[in-house]
Scaffold this motif. Sequence first.
Motif, PDB file in Angstrom:
ATOM      1  N   SER A 119       0.820  -1.207   0.000  1.00 54.13           N
ATOM      2  CA  SER A 119       0.000   0.000   0.000  1.00 54.13           C
ATOM      3  C   SER A 119       0.853   1.255   0.000  1.00 54.13           C
ATOM      4  O   SER A 119       0.334   2.361  -0.014  1.00 54.13           O
ATOM      5  N   LYS A 120       2.186   1.072   0.027  1.00 54.61           N
ATOM      6  CA  LYS A 120       3.098   2.206   0.086  1.00 54.61           C
ATOM      7  C   LYS A 120       4.251   1.997  -0.890  1.00 54.61           C
ATOM      8  O   LYS A 120       4.553   0.890  -1.284  1.00 54.61           O
ATOM      9  N   ARG A 121       4.891   3.114  -1.248  1.00 53.20           N
ATOM     10  CA  ARG A 121       6.146   3.042  -1.993  1.00 53.20           C
ATOM     11  C   ARG A 121       7.259   2.889  -0.966  1.00 53.20           C
ATOM     12  O   ARG A 121       7.370   3.668  -0.023  1.00 53.20           O
ATOM     13  N   VAL A 122       8.090   1.873  -1.159  1.00 49.91           N
ATOM     14  CA  VAL A 122       9.115   1.542  -0.172  1.00 49.91           C
ATOM     15  C   VAL A 122      10.478   1.471  -0.854  1.00 49.91           C
ATOM     16  O   VAL A 122      10.631   0.821  -1.891  1.00 49.91           O
ATOM     17  N   ASP A 138       7.404   6.294   0.754  1.00 47.07           N
ATOM     18  CA  ASP A 138       6.683   6.405   2.027  1.00 47.07           C
ATOM     19  C   ASP A 138       7.493   5.830   3.179  1.00 47.07           C
ATOM     20  O   ASP A 138       7.359   6.289   4.321  1.00 47.07           O
ATOM     21  N   GLU A 139       8.290   4.805   2.897  1.00 50.42           N
ATOM     22  CA  GLU A 139       9.081   4.167   3.943  1.00 50.42           C
ATOM     23  C   GLU A 139      10.438   3.741   3.393  1.00 50.42           C
ATOM     24  O   GLU A 139      10.609   3.564   2.179  1.00 50.42           O
ATOM     25  N   THR A 183       3.830   1.125  -5.492  1.00 48.07           N
ATOM     26  CA  THR A 183       2.434   0.712  -5.377  1.00 48.07           C
ATOM     27  C   THR A 183       1.846   0.339  -6.725  1.00 48.07           C
ATOM     28  O   THR A 183       0.778  -0.252  -6.793  1.00 48.07           O
TER      29      THR A 183
END
Length: 247
Positions: free
Chosen positions: A6-9, A35-36, A210
């Motif tokens: 659900s996030k760009r990591v 995002d993380e 994502t």
Amino acid sequence: MVAPLSKRVAVISDVHANRHALEAVLRAIASEEPDELWCLGDLVGYGPQPNECCRTVAAHADLCLAGNHDLVVLGSLSIDDFAGDAATAARWTQGVLEDDARGFLAGLHPSAHRDGVALFHGSARDPVWEYVLDEEAAWWTLEGTSEPLVLVGHSHVPLALGLEGEAVGGGLAPGGTLIDLGAGRRLLNPGSSGQPRDGDPRAAYLMLDTGRTASFHRVEYPIDRTQAEMRAARLPEALAARLAAGL
């Protein structure tokens, strides 16, 4: 099977106390606005700036694993498990590691899980020591997990392997490689930020999007500055020399 990210990591691994490589990677990552940030372990060992690298990762990473080099400097593993230059560097690191860096490392573990993602420094069979470098080792780690996406470090080699039915395929993932995460279960290694061993000396990182893709990246950094710091610290010359060859 689509990995439910659900996030760009951004994913890094095997920093090995190479501050200049870490800073170059973090600058490149910042431009992509993930995002993380996840780190797969081995913040220390080999390189000349263990305290600075621990502090930087502690300040930036949302998730961080412990690697075998981290565990040995803490005394959780015996230096007798290491040989040659690795043991020499581990002893040096033990002597210079400061309390805040030691405390950060002491809170880490060699494996973790996030939604749809299993993370190991080494492998599912042995999160500390096993290298995933071939299809058989990848099969055992995929067989030992259920998540759509598995991330491993430790080998310093960027890899993209996939499970299609009962067969594992894939291999090296040089900079610029783009992987479809929706095409089956995947095992990925971002490569090493601080000491690449695939013949490309540039620092490595991985982006998980994502949009269900994974992209492998390489970044130039001032290798000569890290080498000079290693020589000033009287770390083994072979460890400094190998940085320029990416081996």
